[in-house]
Design a protein around this motif. Structure first.
Motif, PDB file in Angstrom:
ATOM      1  N   ALA A  11       0.832  -1.211   0.000  1.00  0.00           N
ATOM      2  CA  ALA A  11       0.000   0.000   0.000  1.00  0.00           C
ATOM      3  C   ALA A  11       0.860   1.252   0.000  1.00  0.00           C
ATOM      4  O   ALA A  11       0.517   2.257  -0.652  1.00  0.00           O
ATOM      5  CB  ALA A  11      -0.928  -0.007   1.211  1.00  0.00           C
ATOM      6  N   THR A  12       1.997   1.221   0.689  1.00  0.00           N
ATOM      7  CA  THR A  12       2.870   2.394   0.741  1.00  0.00           C
ATOM      8  C   THR A  12       3.533   2.631  -0.606  1.00  0.00           C
ATOM      9  O   THR A  12       3.714   3.790  -1.031  1.00  0.00           O
ATOM     10  CB  THR A  12       3.930   2.226   1.844  1.00  0.00           C
ATOM     11  N   ASP A  15       0.908   4.305  -2.585  1.00  0.00           N
ATOM     12  CA  ASP A  15       0.710   5.680  -2.107  1.00  0.00           C
ATOM     13  C   ASP A  15       1.853   6.597  -2.557  1.00  0.00           C
ATOM     14  O   ASP A  15       1.623   7.746  -2.962  1.00  0.00           O
ATOM     15  CB  ASP A  15       0.619   5.708  -0.578  1.00  0.00           C
ATOM     16  N   GLN A  16       3.083   6.091  -2.469  1.00  0.00           N
ATOM     17  CA  GLN A  16       4.262   6.921  -2.740  1.00  0.00           C
ATOM     18  C   GLN A  16       4.681   6.885  -4.206  1.00  0.00           C
ATOM     19  O   GLN A  16       5.511   7.689  -4.631  1.00  0.00           O
ATOM     20  CB  GLN A  16       5.435   6.468  -1.859  1.00  0.00           C
ATOM     21  N   LYS A  25       9.405   6.266   3.622  1.00  0.00           N
ATOM     22  CA  LYS A  25       8.196   6.421   4.447  1.00  0.00           C
ATOM     23  C   LYS A  25       8.145   5.398   5.572  1.00  0.00           C
ATOM     24  O   LYS A  25       7.782   5.711   6.703  1.00  0.00           O
ATOM     25  CB  LYS A  25       6.964   6.283   3.548  1.00  0.00           C
ATOM     26  N   TYR A  66      -5.586  -3.104  -3.250  1.00  0.00           N
ATOM     27  CA  TYR A  66      -5.152  -1.918  -2.508  1.00  0.00           C
ATOM     28  C   TYR A  66      -6.307  -1.312  -1.718  1.00  0.00           C
ATOM     29  O   TYR A  66      -6.134  -0.929  -0.551  1.00  0.00           O
ATOM     30  CB  TYR A  66      -4.589  -0.876  -3.482  1.00  0.00           C
ATOM     31  N   ARG A  70      -5.923  -1.068   2.217  1.00  0.00           N
ATOM     32  CA  ARG A  70      -5.863   0.233   2.878  1.00  0.00           C
ATOM     33  C   ARG A  70      -6.889   0.317   3.998  1.00  0.00           C
ATOM     34  O   ARG A  70      -6.623   0.880   5.054  1.00  0.00           O
ATOM     35  CB  ARG A  70      -6.067   1.341   1.845  1.00  0.00           C
ATOM     36  N   ASN A  74      -5.995   0.981   7.865  1.00  0.00           N
ATOM     37  CA  ASN A  74      -6.602   2.093   8.601  1.00  0.00           C
ATOM     38  C   ASN A  74      -7.275   1.595   9.876  1.00  0.00           C
ATOM     39  O   ASN A  74      -7.197   2.234  10.931  1.00  0.00           O
ATOM     40  CB  ASN A  74      -7.623   2.821   7.723  1.00  0.00           C
TER      41      ASN A  74
END
Length: 301
Positions: A11-12, A15-16, A25, A66, A70, A74
């Motif tokens: 997921a990172t 995101d990135q 991160k 994803y 995510r 969360n």
């Protein structure tokens, strides 16, 4: 490898937009991120990322994964925050809204001990006789007399109070004691002007019948203590909660004007916005008040 860590690495990266920034991160090496993602793809048997020399982008399957991943991450973050919050010491400003009579006579004296027990909390108490919107407003909690409405609020019952019709012994001696509800129209009634029902008392007759009596009289005021003072002075009959008039009854300053009338019992509640977890400062005050009022009401105040 750890399943949640694999999810977080994937997921990172999404995101990135790449492995290098994802590694920064997460605070781990780029190779470690790559290993986590490769392990995840191998376990699922699907390619989740399209890798080129210039960019990394999720595949169609990767994009669907994803979204779910995510959400899981969360939820895990919220679970961690919940535990941290529940173990942290109560602190910060606590804004409370409470009806004037109850706030002055019963809540204010208790706040001394509460603040000594929780020195990191500051209290801003607002005296307000009309309900405030706790969902969109700026208050953390309120103390309300009467059943909570259907708003998305959490409530805990603190005690009960009973509405009592009281008058001074001198008034009773001069004007007599009303024997029936209908007799009240011949008496001087002291009206609380902030009632939702307007200038009407809603009473329960000994038969159980609900009655409404119009209370236009000598005095109308939006403060219960002022009405009690007027009743003590012999100005008329007031209809007041027992948490306000109990001491005056014990001292003989007023007496029950209609002792055969069925008491109107009302709950006293701490109410606050519903949430997945309650702020420690709110939870601390609610627990404190539940213990403080455990032996109170409806007549014992």
């Amino acid at each position: 490898m750890d399943r949640l860590t694999e999810m977080e690495a994937f997921a990172t990266v999404v995101d990135q937009g790449g492995f290098t920034d994802a590694a920064k991160k997460m605070g781990i090496s780029k190779s470690a991120v790559s290993k986590h993602v490769s392990s995840l793809e191998a376990r699922l048997g699907a390619r989740l990322l399209n890798r080129t020399t210039r960019r990394v982008a999720p595949t169609e399957i990767g994009l669907a994964y994803y979204d779910r991943a995510r959400r899981v991450l969360n939820d895990a973050d919220e679970a961690d925050a919940l535990v941290t919050s529940m173990q942290s010491a109560p602190s910060g400003q606590l804004r409370i809204c409470v009806a004037t009579d109850f706030g002055v006579n019963h809540l204010s004296p208790l706040l001394v001990d509460f603040l000594r027990e929780f020195p990191q909390v500051t209290v801003n108490m607002v005296l307000e006789n009309r309900p405030v919107d706790l969902v969109s407003g700026s208050f953390d909690m309120a103390i309300r007399v009467g059943a909570p409405d259907g708003a998305p609020l959490t409530s805990r019952k603190l005690a009960e109070t009973a509405q009592r019709m009281v008058a001074s012994p001198g008034y009773i001696a001069s004007f007599g004691r009303p024997a029936r509800i209908d007799d009240l129209k011949n008496h001087k009634l002291l009206h609380y002007s902030d009632l939702d029902s307007g200038s009407v008392w809603r009473l329960i007759a000994p038969s159980g019948e609900q009655r409404q009596i119009r209370t236009a009289g000598w005095l109308s005021v939006n403060d219960g203590q002022s009405l009690l003072n007027a009743a003590i002075s012999g100005l008329g009959i007031a209809y007041l909660p027992s948490f306000l008039c109990a001491d005056a009854l014990k001292e003989g300053l007023v007496e029950d004007a209609m002792p055969d009338l069925a008491p109107d019992l009302q709950g006293i509640y701490a109410v606050y916005p519903s949430a997945r977890f309650t702020q420690p400062k709110v939870r601390a005050l609610v627990d404190f008040l539940v213990a403080a009022f455990r032996d109170k009401g409806p007549e014992k105040w």
